[in-house]
Design a protein around this motif. Structure first.
Motif, mmCIF file in Angstrom:
data_model
loop_
_atom_site.group_PDB
_atom_site.id
_atom_site.type_symbol
_atom_site.label_atom_id
_atom_site.label_comp_id
_atom_site.label_asym_id
_atom_site.label_seq_id
_atom_site.Cartn_x
_atom_site.Cartn_y
_atom_site.Cartn_z
ATOM 1 N N ASN A 119 -38.280 -1.698 -8.178
ATOM 2 C CA ASN A 119 -36.975 -1.331 -7.637
ATOM 3 C C ASN A 119 -36.174 -2.503 -7.116
ATOM 4 N N HIS A 120 -36.531 -3.709 -7.518
ATOM 5 C CA HIS A 120 -35.656 -4.824 -7.202
ATOM 6 C C HIS A 120 -35.709 -5.853 -8.315
ATOM 7 N N ASP A 121 -34.668 -6.588 -8.378
ATOM 8 C CA ASP A 121 -34.419 -7.646 -9.340
ATOM 9 C C ASP A 121 -33.854 -7.102 -10.652
ATOM 10 N N MET A 122 -32.912 -7.845 -11.178
ATOM 11 C CA MET A 122 -32.273 -7.516 -12.437
ATOM 12 C C MET A 122 -33.267 -7.773 -13.558
ATOM 13 N N ALA A 123 -33.417 -6.810 -14.466
ATOM 14 C CA ALA A 123 -34.444 -6.949 -15.506
ATOM 15 C C ALA A 123 -33.918 -6.447 -16.839
ATOM 16 N N ARG A 124 -34.383 -7.080 -17.906
ATOM 17 C CA ARG A 124 -34.137 -6.596 -19.251
ATOM 18 C C ARG A 124 -35.419 -5.991 -19.803
ATOM 19 N N ALA A 125 -35.260 -5.040 -20.695
ATOM 20 C CA ALA A 125 -36.429 -4.350 -21.250
ATOM 21 C C ALA A 125 -36.137 -3.951 -22.680
#
Length: 281
Positions: A119-125
């Motif tokens: 629930n934290h940090d910008m992430a790509r998936a």
């Protein structure tokens, strides 16, 4: 007593406002008050706690780590947006608010911008299962499979299973588009630094670079990293090494479905695992 409380609150608001206009606090040549397409109740990635910590301490923002949190938009505004995170409401400059799609659907192979699995940090998936398009199963790309580097490791197999996202918590990224979440290599004095686009305004690009430190540049200094690049064994590639894309690696195995590849460092023969956003031909 009520009058005193109101005076104190007004003074605090004035101090915060003046701090936000301080060039130490916003040192980048990028507008804070951009327009964003957001609605109340929508999920968003917001740099909330760290931003206000730095403001309240009067610290300069340059070379500061900025952590992105999954928040809920309470009230969109012109210039600033009120968000809710962990029970706290705060106004954040629009440049630091990335709305996530309320009704987005995804298909297998799509690259998404979402929130990290804590629930934290910008992430790509990357989507590995689209049985429920509004709640796809994904493998996170920003969590590199650094160790172990064996292709058939049980830990790698565990990561390949992926995790299910909640509806409304992701944006589908479009290849070749300057948008929040896109991966770029950008030129700084001849070095190809890496980063994730936070916002775009005209020709200006605000980027979360090494250690989530914000930097501002222009589109003509950026190279968008394509999600469609086809890698194969034997390709000579650049990979992210500390702060920039560096040459001197050879691809030894590709796992396109799960968004990763393994490359050998030509200098010493060691093999490392990288996600596809950290590699360029």
């Amino acid at each position: 007593m009520k009058k005193i409380f109101m005076m104190v609150a007004l003074a605090a608001m004035t101090l915060t406002a003046s701090a936000q206009n301080d060039p130490k606090v916003w040192p980048w040549d990028f507008p804070q008050d951009i327009e964003i397409d957001a609605k109340a109740g929508q999920q968003a990635l917001t740099n909330q706690d760290h931003y206000f910590d730095y403001v309240e301490r009067g610290e300069g923002f340059e070379k500061k780590t900025m952590i992105w949190y999954n928040t809920t938009i309470v009230e969109p505004g012109q210039g600033k947006t009120t968000v809710l995170a962990y029970g706290n409401k705060k106004e954040v400059p629009n440049a630091l608010v990335i709305p996530l799609g309320k009704s987005e659907t995804a298909k297998k192979g799509d690259i998404l911008l979402t929130c990290g699995n804590r629930n934290h940090d910008m992430a790509r998936a990357i989507v590995v299962d689209d049985s429920t398009p509004t709640e796809p199963v994904v493998c996170f790309l920003d969590n590199d499979w650094d160790w172990p580097n064996q292709f058939d490791s049980p830990k790698v197999a565990e990561k390949q299973k992926g995790e299910k996202l909640k509806a409304g918590t992701f944006n589908v990224l479009k290849d070749g588009k300057f948008e929040s979440g896109a991966q770029v290599a950008f030129d700084v004095n001849g070095k190809l630094k890496y980063g994730t686009i936070v916002q775009v305004s005209g020709d200006k690009v605000l980027i979360a670079a090494f250690a989530n430190q914000l930097e501002c540049t222009t589109k003509n200094k950026c190279k968008l990293i394509s999600y469609k690049t086809k890698f194969k064994e034997g390709d000579k590639v650049r990979v992210i090494d500390v702060t920039s894309y560096e040459p001197g690696y050879t691809v030894v195995k590709v796992d396109k479905e799960h968004g990763h590849l393994w490359a050998k460092k030509d200098e010493n023969g060691k093999i490392y695992c990288f996600n596809l956003l950290t590699v360029m031909k």
